[in-house]
Design a protein around this motif. Structure first.
Motif, PDB file in Angstrom:
ATOM      1  N   ARG A   1       0.105  15.235   4.758  1.00 30.89           N
ATOM      2  CA  ARG A   1       1.456  15.302   5.294  1.00 30.89           C
ATOM      3  C   ARG A   1       2.471  15.104   4.157  1.00 30.89           C
ATOM      4  NH1 ARG A   1       1.534  18.441   8.088  1.00 30.89           N
ATOM      5  NH2 ARG A   1       3.542  17.803   8.953  1.00 30.89           N
ATOM      6  N   PRO A   2       3.776  15.255   4.415  1.00 34.38           N
ATOM      7  CA  PRO A   2       4.754  15.078   3.336  1.00 34.38           C
ATOM      8  C   PRO A   2       4.567  13.786   2.555  1.00 34.38           C
ATOM      9  CG  PRO A   2       5.817  16.025   5.244  1.00 34.38           C
ATOM     10  CD  PRO A   2       4.412  15.721   5.666  1.00 34.38           C
ATOM     11  N   HIS A   3       4.180  12.699   3.246  1.00 34.27           N
ATOM     12  CA  HIS A   3       3.763  11.476   2.556  1.00 34.27           C
ATOM     13  C   HIS A   3       2.322  11.190   2.951  1.00 34.27           C
ATOM     14  CE1 HIS A   3       4.991   7.112   1.235  1.00 34.27           C
ATOM     15  NE2 HIS A   3       3.827   7.495   0.722  1.00 34.27           N
ATOM     16  N   ARG A   4       1.429  11.287   1.959  1.00 31.62           N
ATOM     17  CA  ARG A   4       0.015  11.062   2.205  1.00 31.62           C
ATOM     18  C   ARG A   4      -0.309   9.565   2.016  1.00 31.62           C
ATOM     19  NH1 ARG A   4      -2.503  15.987  -1.423  1.00 31.62           N
ATOM     20  NH2 ARG A   4      -4.412  15.408  -0.326  1.00 31.62           N
TER      21      ARG A   4
ATOM     22  N   VAL B   1       1.970   5.283   6.759  1.00 31.41           N
ATOM     23  CA  VAL B   1       1.288   5.376   5.464  1.00 31.41           C
ATOM     24  C   VAL B   1       1.240   3.975   4.868  1.00 31.41           C
ATOM     25  CG1 VAL B   1       1.345   6.368   3.152  1.00 31.41           C
ATOM     26  CG2 VAL B   1       2.074   7.733   5.118  1.00 31.41           C
ATOM     27  N   TRP B   2       0.037   3.485   4.595  1.00 30.65           N
ATOM     28  CA  TRP B   2      -0.168   2.105   4.151  1.00 30.65           C
ATOM     29  C   TRP B   2      -0.813   2.090   2.764  1.00 30.65           C
ATOM     30  CZ3 TRP B   2       1.095  -2.269   7.138  1.00 30.65           C
ATOM     31  CH2 TRP B   2       1.551  -1.988   8.428  1.00 30.65           C
ATOM     32  N   ALA B   3      -0.284   1.230   1.907  1.00 33.89           N
ATOM     33  CA  ALA B   3      -0.764   1.159   0.527  1.00 33.89           C
ATOM     34  C   ALA B   3      -2.266   0.909   0.407  1.00 33.89           C
ATOM     35  CB  ALA B   3       0.014   0.083  -0.235  1.00 33.89           C
ATOM     36  N   PRO B   4      -2.875  -0.006   1.192  1.00 32.80           N
ATOM     37  CA  PRO B   4      -4.316  -0.225   1.002  1.00 32.80           C
ATOM     38  C   PRO B   4      -5.164   0.999   1.342  1.00 32.80           C
ATOM     39  CG  PRO B   4      -3.511  -1.440   2.902  1.00 32.80           C
ATOM     40  CD  PRO B   4      -2.308  -0.941   2.174  1.00 32.80           C
ATOM     41  N   VAL B   5      -4.682   1.814   2.295  1.00 33.39           N
ATOM     42  CA  VAL B   5      -5.402   3.043   2.634  1.00 33.39           C
ATOM     43  C   VAL B   5      -5.311   4.037   1.484  1.00 33.39           C
ATOM     44  CG1 VAL B   5      -5.427   5.053   4.161  1.00 33.39           C
ATOM     45  CG2 VAL B   5      -5.139   2.765   5.120  1.00 33.39           C
ATOM     46  N   VAL B   6      -4.096   4.214   0.946  1.00 36.27           N
ATOM     47  CA  VAL B   6      -3.914   5.149  -0.162  1.00 36.27           C
ATOM     48  C   VAL B   6      -4.691   4.682  -1.394  1.00 36.27           C
ATOM     49  CG1 VAL B   6      -2.228   6.220  -1.714  1.00 36.27           C
ATOM     50  CG2 VAL B   6      -1.652   5.861   0.693  1.00 36.27           C
ATOM     51  N   PHE B   7      -4.546   3.406  -1.731  1.00 37.29           N
ATOM     52  CA  PHE B   7      -5.183   2.879  -2.941  1.00 37.29           C
ATOM     53  C   PHE B   7      -6.707   2.979  -2.864  1.00 37.29           C
ATOM     54  CE2 PHE B   7      -6.952  -0.561  -5.546  1.00 37.29           C
ATOM     55  CZ  PHE B   7      -6.367  -0.270  -6.769  1.00 37.29           C
ATOM     56  N   SER B   8      -7.284   2.529  -1.753  1.00 34.44           N
ATOM     57  CA  SER B   8      -8.747   2.550  -1.626  1.00 34.44           C
ATOM     58  C   SER B   8      -9.267   3.988  -1.615  1.00 34.44           C
ATOM     59  CB  SER B   8      -9.199   1.808  -0.369  1.00 34.44           C
ATOM     60  OG  SER B   8      -8.650   2.402   0.803  1.00 34.44           O
TER      61      SER B   8
ATOM     62  N   ASN C   1       1.888  11.967  -5.056  1.00 28.28           N
ATOM     63  CA  ASN C   1       2.641  12.134  -3.817  1.00 28.28           C
ATOM     64  C   ASN C   1       3.127  10.786  -3.294  1.00 28.28           C
ATOM     65  OD1 ASN C   1       2.234  11.896  -0.637  1.00 28.28           O
ATOM     66  ND2 ASN C   1       3.067  13.923  -1.074  1.00 28.28           N
ATOM     67  N   HIS C   2       2.248   9.800  -3.285  1.00 27.54           N
ATOM     68  CA  HIS C   2       2.580   8.461  -2.776  1.00 27.54           C
ATOM     69  C   HIS C   2       3.703   7.838  -3.603  1.00 27.54           C
ATOM     70  CE1 HIS C   2       2.004   4.664  -0.797  1.00 27.54           C
ATOM     71  NE2 HIS C   2       1.537   4.061  -1.880  1.00 27.54           N
ATOM     72  N   LEU C   3       3.595   7.921  -4.917  1.00 30.26           N
ATOM     73  CA  LEU C   3       4.599   7.311  -5.789  1.00 30.26           C
ATOM     74  C   LEU C   3       5.944   8.022  -5.707  1.00 30.26           C
ATOM     75  CD1 LEU C   3       2.451   6.414  -8.892  1.00 30.26           C
ATOM     76  CD2 LEU C   3       3.936   4.863  -7.650  1.00 30.26           C
ATOM     77  N   MET C   4       5.931   9.335  -5.618  1.00 33.76           N
ATOM     78  CA  MET C   4       7.187  10.080  -5.518  1.00 33.76           C
ATOM     79  C   MET C   4       7.920   9.733  -4.222  1.00 33.76           C
ATOM     80  SD  MET C   4       7.589  11.768  -8.301  1.00 33.76           S
ATOM     81  CE  MET C   4       8.848  12.981  -7.924  1.00 33.76           C
ATOM     82  N   ASN C   5       7.177   9.549  -3.147  1.00 39.43           N
ATOM     83  CA  ASN C   5       7.798   9.159  -1.882  1.00 39.43           C
ATOM     84  C   ASN C   5       8.359   7.741  -1.951  1.00 39.43           C
ATOM     85  OD1 ASN C   5       7.563  11.129   0.549  1.00 39.43           O
ATOM     86  ND2 ASN C   5       5.633  11.399  -0.552  1.00 39.43           N
ATOM     87  N   ILE C   6       7.598   6.813  -2.511  1.00 39.59           N
ATOM     88  CA  ILE C   6       8.090   5.439  -2.664  1.00 39.59           C
ATOM     89  C   ILE C   6       9.367   5.423  -3.498  1.00 39.59           C
ATOM     90  CG2 ILE C   6       7.600   3.197  -3.732  1.00 39.59           C
ATOM     91  CD1 ILE C   6       4.691   3.541  -2.918  1.00 39.59           C
TER      92      ILE C   6
ATOM     93  N   GLY D   1       0.936   0.770  -5.727  1.00 37.86           N
ATOM     94  CA  GLY D   1       1.389   2.100  -6.129  1.00 37.86           C
ATOM     95  C   GLY D   1       2.158   2.086  -7.432  1.00 37.86           C
ATOM     96  N   PRO D   2       3.333   1.408  -7.466  1.00 34.93           N
ATOM     97  CA  PRO D   2       4.144   1.416  -8.687  1.00 34.93           C
ATOM     98  C   PRO D   2       3.503   0.706  -9.874  1.00 34.93           C
ATOM     99  CG  PRO D   2       5.437   0.753  -6.766  1.00 34.93           C
ATOM    100  CD  PRO D   2       4.015   0.774  -6.336  1.00 34.93           C
ATOM    101  N   ILE D   3       2.438  -0.054  -9.668  1.00 34.47           N
ATOM    102  CA  ILE D   3       1.767  -0.714 -10.796  1.00 34.47           C
ATOM    103  C   ILE D   3       0.424  -0.040 -11.064  1.00 34.47           C
ATOM    104  CG2 ILE D   3       0.863  -2.871 -11.721  1.00 34.47           C
ATOM    105  CD1 ILE D   3       2.928  -4.349  -9.986  1.00 34.47           C
ATOM    106  N   ALA D   4      -0.564  -0.283 -10.220  1.00 35.10           N
ATOM    107  CA  ALA D   4      -1.926   0.172 -10.512  1.00 35.10           C
ATOM    108  C   ALA D   4      -2.055   1.693 -10.527  1.00 35.10           C
ATOM    109  CB  ALA D   4      -2.910  -0.433  -9.513  1.00 35.10           C
ATOM    110  N   LEU D   5      -1.558   2.367  -9.492  1.00 32.50           N
ATOM    111  CA  LEU D   5      -1.715   3.827  -9.449  1.00 32.50           C
ATOM    112  C   LEU D   5      -0.905   4.497 -10.558  1.00 32.50           C
ATOM    113  CD1 LEU D   5      -1.727   4.662  -5.626  1.00 32.50           C
ATOM    114  CD2 LEU D   5      -3.666   4.236  -7.153  1.00 32.50           C
TER     115      LEU D   5
END
Length: 336
Positions: free
Chosen positions: A136-139, A161-168, A188-193, A252-256
């Motif tokens: 989706r527009p934000h994955r 959209v939840w960070a632990p789902v995206v990160f894992s 995609n996640h970082l650009m949306n954040i 997201g803004p740190i590890a990813l």
């Protein structure tokens, strides 16, 4: 305790949870009850796999074998009971052995848990890249878009959209060598954040009273909408989720950002840094902690004839993956 008290009625190597205990508070699990929860069972496999690897590091053969076998047992159970017969997605399983009809992102924990073969992992990626499902527009939304319970505003775990789902999921994709997909999801996640941090101004009536007027709403949020450039709505589907939620959104803004967008993987115990180059702009890091030292790595812009500058107080091995090629460099102390 979990093995004794939360084992599935179907198999001792599947596990169940409670909605709040799972963290995915309102994911629909109709009729699943004490059957097998694919996310929690995968997390138990991850735990077993991690303990086995740690035991290997400290050369505890007994624990290494014990937990490697536990991982194998859970792996077999997940593939036997949770994998759809067409072999391309995983679901919760009810006590009678039938599969739940809810398509939720908890299935992607199976990647990080390393319980899938390569073909099944690719099948999950098909769903991950499908615009009618999780692309989706934000994955990545909690529920597939086609799921009847999907909520485009989020409503906590009905589409948020939840960070632990995206990160894992990103880290799981790496386990199967799917680095480009991992990069695209992370980007995609970082650009949306970033877009929401910079440009979003909420209506005050969408902010829970105790969080109004705090900081101008320049913040990272507990969860996000998959469809709109805004935070996700919380459990009441009225107010947005919590602000300043570094508890996990900061992954997201740190590890990813470091590990997937810039692409640096520090392996201090091996005196090695892996750098996977995805981007054509000038990028890198300065003063990156590396063992007891700090290292700076910068790559020039372009697509050909690029230069890498490294500044280090000690020698180490730098492995650079660029396109289809892998390069090894013996970095010496000083500027390289």
């Amino acid at each position: 305790w979990i093995e004794k008290n939360a084992a599935s009625v179907i198999s001792p190597w599947l596990y169940y949870q409670t909605p709040l205990g799972s963290g995915m508070d309102n994911v629909p699990r109709r009729g699943v009850e004490k059957g097998g929860w694919v996310d929690f069972s995968s997390q138990m496999a991850l735990a077993a796999n991690s303990i086995s690897k740690l035991a290997g590091v400290v050369k505890n053969g007994e624990w290494y074998s014990l937990f490697a076998q536990k991982h194998e047992n859970i792996k077999e159970a997940i593939n036997q009971y949770c994998l759809h017969k067409n072999g391309n997605f995983l679901f919760d399983v009810r006590p009678d052995g039938s599969l739940s009809t809810t398509t939720h992102a908890g299935a992607f924990w199976a990647l990080l848990s390393e319980v899938l073969d390569a073909e099944t992992a690719k099948g999950l990626v098909v769903h991950l890249n499908d615009t009618s499902a999780f692309n989706r527009p934000h994955r990545i939304p909690t529920l597939a878009k086609y799921d009847p319970d999907y909520n485009p505003r989020g409503h906590y775990w009905l589409g948020g959209v939840w960070a632990p789902v995206v990160f894992s999921t990103v880290k799981g994709l790496e386990k199967y060598g799917l680095f480009e997909t991992a990069y695209e999801v992370a980007k995609n996640h970082l650009m949306n954040i970033a877009n929401i941090y910079k440009n979003f101004t909420p209506s005050e009536d969408k902010i829970a009273f105790e969080e109004r007027y705090a900081d101008g709403y320049k913040t990272i949020w507990e969860c996000y909408s998959a469809e709109f450039p805004e935070p996700g709505t919380r459990w009441d589907n009225t107010f947005y989720g919590r602000q300043d939620f570094a508890g996990w959104t900061a992954t997201g803004p740190i590890a990813l950002l470091i590990e997937n967008i810039i692409g640096i993987d520090v392996k201090a115990s091996q005196n090695k840094i892996n750098w996977r180059i995805h981007r054509s702009d000038k990028h890198g890091m300065k003063n990156l902690p590396f063992g007891k030292e700090k290292v700076s790595l910068i790559i020039s812009a372009g697509k050909e004839n690029r230069e890498i500058w490294v500044d280090s107080k000690s020698s180490f091995n730098l492995e650079v993956v660029y396109g289809e090629e892998t390069y090894q460099f013996d970095v010496k102390p000083g500027e390289n």
